[in-house]
Write a protein that holds these residues in place. Structure first.
Motif, short mmCIF file in Angstrom:
data_model
loop_
_atom_site.label_atom_id
_atom_site.label_comp_id
_atom_site.label_asym_id
_atom_site.label_seq_id
_atom_site.Cartn_x
_atom_site.Cartn_y
_atom_site.Cartn_z
N THR A 269 0.79 -1.24 0.55
CA THR A 269 0.03 0.39 0.68
C THR A 269 1.33 1.16 0.07
O THR A 269 1.59 1.49 0.87
N ALA A 270 0.98 1.93 -0.86
CA ALA A 270 0.99 3.47 -1.26
C ALA A 270 0.56 5.05 -0.60
O ALA A 270 -0.75 4.99 -0.36
N GLU A 271 1.34 4.52 0.42
CA GLU A 271 0.72 6.35 1.01
C GLU A 271 1.96 7.38 0.76
O GLU A 271 2.78 7.20 -0.75
N ILE A 272 1.10 8.67 0.74
CA ILE A 272 2.06 9.82 0.21
C ILE A 272 3.49 9.94 0.79
O ILE A 272 4.28 10.12 -0.33
N GLU A 273 4.05 9.80 1.87
CA GLU A 273 5.91 9.44 2.24
C GLU A 273 6.46 8.17 2.95
O GLU A 273 7.21 8.19 3.10
N CYS A 274 4.96 7.14 2.60
CA CYS A 274 5.88 5.91 3.17
C CYS A 274 5.08 5.35 2.22
O CYS A 274 4.73 4.95 2.11
N VAL A 275 5.58 3.65 1.97
CA VAL A 275 4.91 2.69 1.72
C VAL A 275 5.09 1.37 2.46
O VAL A 275 5.68 1.41 3.40
N SER A 276 3.26 1.39 2.99
CA SER A 276 3.99 -0.15 3.19
C SER A 276 3.50 -1.74 2.97
O SER A 276 2.61 -1.56 1.47
N ILE A 277 4.18 -2.42 3.34
CA ILE A 277 3.94 -3.77 2.70
C ILE A 277 4.03 -4.66 4.08
O ILE A 277 4.68 -4.93 5.35
N SER A 278 2.97 -5.58 3.74
CA SER A 278 2.22 -6.80 5.00
C SER A 278 1.97 -7.73 4.46
O SER A 278 2.37 -8.08 3.14
N VAL A 279 2.27 -8.43 5.57
CA VAL A 279 2.73 -10.16 5.25
C VAL A 279 1.78 -10.62 5.68
O VAL A 279 1.99 -10.68 7.19
N GLN A 280 1.07 -11.13 5.11
CA GLN A 280 -0.12 -11.83 6.23
C GLN A 280 -0.52 -13.06 5.97
O GLN A 280 -0.09 -13.77 5.03
N ASP A 281 -0.70 -13.69 6.81
CA ASP A 281 -0.42 -15.27 6.97
C ASP A 281 -1.96 -15.86 7.79
O ASP A 281 -2.46 -15.49 8.56
N ASN A 282 -2.46 -17.28 6.61
CA ASN A 282 -3.69 -17.46 8.31
C ASN A 282 -2.78 -19.41 8.85
O ASN A 282 -3.29 -19.93 8.79
N GLY A 283 -2.20 -18.52 9.28
CA GLY A 283 -1.09 -20.24 10.70
C GLY A 283 -1.58 -19.56 11.99
O GLY A 283 -3.09 -19.99 11.59
N GLN A 284 -0.76 -20.64 12.35
CA GLN A 284 -0.81 -20.43 13.65
C GLN A 284 -1.76 -19.48 15.02
O GLN A 284 -1.90 -19.73 16.14
N GLY A 285 -0.84 -17.92 14.50
CA GLY A 285 -1.18 -17.25 15.28
C GLY A 285 0.00 -16.74 15.75
O GLY A 285 0.76 -17.51 16.07
N ILE A 286 -0.37 -15.30 16.89
CA ILE A 286 0.10 -15.45 17.99
C ILE A 286 -0.33 -14.90 18.93
O ILE A 286 -1.47 -13.65 19.02
N PRO A 287 -0.66 -15.82 20.62
CA PRO A 287 -1.25 -14.14 21.74
C PRO A 287 -0.76 -13.63 22.00
O PRO A 287 0.57 -12.81 21.17
N ALA A 288 -1.96 -13.30 22.39
CA ALA A 288 -1.77 -11.42 22.65
C ALA A 288 -0.44 -10.86 23.88
O ALA A 288 0.23 -10.16 23.37
N GLU A 289 -0.26 -12.35 24.49
CA GLU A 289 1.00 -12.10 25.73
C GLU A 289 2.65 -11.81 24.85
O GLU A 289 3.42 -11.40 25.42
N ASN A 290 2.58 -12.74 23.68
CA ASN A 290 3.57 -12.49 23.06
C ASN A 290 3.82 -11.07 22.27
O ASN A 290 4.95 -11.00 21.99
N LEU A 291 2.61 -10.75 21.82
CA LEU A 291 2.86 -9.78 20.83
C LEU A 291 3.82 -8.73 21.15
O LEU A 291 4.73 -8.23 20.33
N THR A 292 3.91 -8.60 22.80
CA THR A 292 4.79 -7.24 23.31
C THR A 292 6.51 -7.60 22.80
O THR A 292 7.61 -7.30 23.09
N ASN A 293 6.74 -8.79 22.86
CA ASN A 293 7.79 -9.89 22.93
C ASN A 293 8.26 -10.36 21.72
O ASN A 293 9.42 -10.76 21.78
N ILE A 294 7.29 -10.13 21.00
CA ILE A 294 7.72 -10.80 19.13
C ILE A 294 8.57 -10.29 18.28
O ILE A 294 10.28 -10.83 18.20
N PHE A 295 9.10 -9.02 18.77
CA PHE A 295 10.36 -8.14 18.56
C PHE A 295 11.79 -8.79 19.17
O PHE A 295 13.01 -8.04 18.47
N CYS A 296 11.55 -9.38 20.48
CA CYS A 296 12.55 -8.88 21.45
C CYS A 296 14.05 -10.37 20.94
O CYS A 296 13.95 -11.73 20.40
#
Lengths: 214, 552
Positions: B472-499
């Motif tokens: 998705t192109a915006e004015i100042e940026c471009v957004s690239i999303s990778v969506q899957d229908n996999g196993q998903g992520i529990p909410a408690e792991n969302l904050t640590n996913i990038f750690c």
């Protein structure tokens, strides 16, 4: 309540005290005035000027004799009045002031302020009357007594020339003397004399009763 | 406001009257004191006058104390006593003034009497009236004048000669004397009224002055209170500031220590970061290399298969039959026609050769096909290796990059795995966007995201597995999303996913997403994740700035 009563009592006391003060003062002044109105003994003067007596400046048409006790405080007023008379009628008036002098006293006894005042009056003869014989002869018994004789030697005024005891100012005696001199009225005038008695006991007198004759 | 003015005016009027009364009281008190002294002096003067003028009364050569002495002492004392007492004990009161007026007039009578009625002594009356005017109270003059009038009236009635010098006097002569007193009274009344007006005017001015002073005082007081409160507040603020300054100083020193420590930590972290970045880059490269090697390995498998097939087919080649046929012909080269015509084997030769040619032709086609496959696989390997070489040598260089090309490359890298696991890749690229960025880092991120998506969908038992790539192109940026229908992520792991070191995948090392997030930061972009929970899939969104297109 006690305080109120006390205040009322104080107020009443003040009113009473004020009233007493007013009464005392008024009565005192009245008594003093009354004292000043006590006349001396006018006596009976000689109706004719005695021929054996010589008054200074006898060429004047009137002869006036004043008998004065040298220590009488009331006679200052008489001398003051006499000076007024002298000032107005000195050309027609021969004045002699006779000072009483007890025989047993020195002449200094008579040389008082009255004598010095009399000395200051010009053309006035001053004499000492030993034991008041001359006064007694003229019937004068009170200091300040004035007798006025006309050129005929007849008595035309007998009495005092002050309004009250020791008080100078306009009075009937002075007025009368001046009117007699000015109008040559021959009617005789008698006025009260205010002053000290010249002597304690009356001396023998040649004076006859010479009352007011109009 | 108006009511205040009225109240102020009423207060000023009240104050004016109060001041006026106070001033009158002061004047009366002072005059009372003067008259008290005068009464004493008159008493002494009366006694002296009596002693000098009429000390004794004489009869012939005998004398006694004159009545004037007794009168001066006792009557004069009596006359002076009450005014003096009142002046001392009741100063300023009206009764004192009137008693003084009465006594003063009596003293006039006494002194006139003691002086022998001298005209000059009558001036005492007028002097006394003028002196009584010091009270500035005309009523006192009225009292004094009444005393004179009554005195003259009574004397005129009972002893007219004592006053007027004549025995027969007009009954109205006392009016003349009183008229002269009233003549003076007129001026004194006027003076009293005038002085009263002046006094009231002065009091009015003083009232105004006091009022002004009071207002100023109130203002000064209010201002002082304000200043005091301000001062107190300032002091409290100062104290609190001082305390806070001390705290701040302590905090500063502590902060300085912390900053120093933080600086050291940051330096260490920066060094660590550098190491992480380097490791990330190496890991990314390893990831890419792994993918490349994996793909190359897959291709090599195909190459191997093709080679084996070629070998097997070569082993099973009809060339041996052809050689055997050639040997038979050599044996019968002399009698070849006979052999071909008579011998049964000779007669089968044409059919044999026909079949053999057909076989050889078929084998040749198969070999050509295999060789073509082999060539294609080798070309694929060449492309993969070439791409790897391309990404491996251009780190840190920004250039215009088409997002679709990056996605193609990433998918090519992960193609074999995606195909092997029957994962459907759907691209919903809206715009063909070109951005200026470090394409190697972006590729590293995308490969990582696609790899994670692949693992996520593999982990589910879902038959239909898909990965959706959206640009998705915006004015100042471009957004690239990778969506899957996999196993998903529990909410408690969302904050640590990038750690660093965090992973939910068996065999994972928790390094890929962390390095991807760091790479996104380095590209001045961001990497985020959202998931509705387990078995609900996940969406990773990479936002990159468009950047300035230079030398496009």
């Amino acid at each position: 309540m006690r305080t109120c009563l006390s205040e009322v009592a104080k107020r009443r006391l003040a009113v009473v005290a004020g009233a007493i003060w007013l009464t005392v003062c008024t009565c005192g002044v009245a008594a003093l005035v009354r004292y000043s109105r006590l006349t001396g003994d006018t006596g009976a003067a000689l109706c004719e000027f005695p021929t054996d007596l010589q008054v200074q400046n006898s060429d004047k048409r009137f002869s006036l004799l004043m008998f004065v006790h040298p220590h009488c405080p009331c006679s200052h007023a008489s001398l003051e009045e006499l000076m007024r008379i002298h000032a107005r009628a000195q050309q027609d008036l021969a004045i002699e002031i006779v000072f009483y002098h007890p025989a047993n006293k020195s002449s200094a006894w008579a040389m008082t302020s009255l004598w010095r005042t009399a000395q200051a009056i010009p053309d006035v003869r001053i004499s000492f009357d030993s034991d008041g014989r001359t006064a007694g002869r003229f019937g004068a018994k009170t200091s300040g007594h004035v007798v006025l004789y006309n050129s005929d030697g007849r008595l035309i005024f007998n009495g005092g020339i002050t309004p009250s005891r020791g008080h100078e100012g306009g009075n009937r005696g002075t007025t009368s003397v001046l009117e007699h001199i000015r109008s040559r009225d021959k009617t005789r005038e008698i006025c009260p004399v205010f002053g000290c008695p010249l002597q304690a006991q009356a001396v023998p007198t040649d004076a006859s009763i010479c009352g007011a004759v109009r | 406001m108006k009511n205040d003015a009225v109240v102020c005016s009423q207060f000023e009027e009240y104050r004016l009257n109060e001041l006026f009364r106070h001033q009158q009281m002061l004047i009366s008190r002072q005059t009372d004191q003067m008259f008290a002294g005068l009464m004493v002096l008159q008493w002494i003067a009366g006694i002296l006058m009596a002693l000098i003028l009429s000390p004794r009364t004489w009869i012939g050569d005998t004398s006694s104390l004159h009545i004037h002495i007794w009168a001066a002492v006792f009557l004069g004392g009596a006359v002076s006593s009450l005014p003096i007492w009142l002046a001392i004990h009741r100063p300023g009161q009206a009764v004192t003034r009137h008693a003084v007026a009465f006594g003063q007039m009596l003293w006039s009578a006494l002194l006139i009497h003691f002086s022998g009625g001298r005209i000059e002594s009558h001036f005492h009356v007028f002097g006394s009236l003028a002196f009584l005017a010091f009270y500035q109270d005309y009523r006192v003059l009225v009292t004094a004048s009444l005393v004179i009038a009554v005195d003259h009236f009574l004397r005129g009635v009972w002893w007219p000669q004592s006053v007027f010098g004549v025995l027969v006097e007009s009954p109205f002569r006392w009016i003349e004397h009183t008229a002269w007193v009233l003549f003076e009274d007129c001026f004194l009344f006027y003076s009293c009224l005038q002085n009263g007006r002046l006094l009231r005017e002065n009091c009015r001015r003083q009232t105004l002055l006091e009022s002004t002073n009071r207002r100023i005082e109130v203002q000064v007081t209010e201002r002082t209170h304000q200043l005091q409160s301000e001062k107190e507040r300032t002091e409290s603020v100062y104290l609190s500031l001082a305390a806070k300054a001390e705290q701040l100083s302590a905090s500063n020193s502590m902060l300085a220590d912390q900053i120093a420590e933080r600086t050291r930590a940051e330096k260490a972290q920066a060094a660590l970061q550098e190491r992480y970045i380097e490791s990330s880059r190496i890991a990314g490269m390893a990831e890419v290399a792994t993918g490349v090697l994996h793909n190359v390995g897959n291709v090599l498998n195909s190459v191997n298969v093709s080679a084996n097939l070629l070998i097997e087919r070569s082993k099973r080649s009809e060339i041996a039959i052809l050689a055997k046929a050639s040997a038979v012909i050599d044996q019968h080269c002399g009698e070849l026609p006979k052999f071909l015509t008579e011998d049964i084997r000779g007669r089968n030769f044409p059919r044999l050769l026909h079949e053999l040619s057909k076989q050889l032709s078929r084998h040749e086609e198969q070999q050509v096909r295999e060789l073509e496959n082999l060539t294609r696989h080798i070309d694929h390997i060449k492309q993969v290796i070439s791409m790897q070489q391309t990404y491996a040598h251009l780190q840190g260089h920004t250039e215009p990059v088409r997002i679709s090309d990056l996605l193609d490359d990433a998918l090519k890298i992960k193609e074999s795995g995606l195909i092997r696991h029957n994962i459907h890749v759907i691209r919903t690229t809206v715009d063909d966007v070109t951005i200026v960025t470090d394409k190697h880092k972006v590729l590293q991120i995308l490969v990582n995201l696609i790899s994670n998506a692949k693992h996520a969908v593999i982990a589910t038992s879902r038959e239909y597995k898909e990965v959706v790539l959206t640009v998705t192109a915006e004015i100042e940026c471009v957004s690239i999303s990778v969506q899957d229908n996999g196993q998903g992520i529990p909410a408690e792991n969302l904050t640590n996913i990038f750690c660093h070191g965090f992973t939910t995948r068996a065999g994972g090392h928790g390094f890929g997403l962390h390095s991807a997030a760091l790479a996104a930061q380095q590209l001045k972009g961001s990497l985020s994740v959202c998931s509705d929970g387990p078995d609900c899939g996940a969406t990773f969104t990479l936002i990159l700035p468009r950047g300035r297109i230079q030398n496009v």
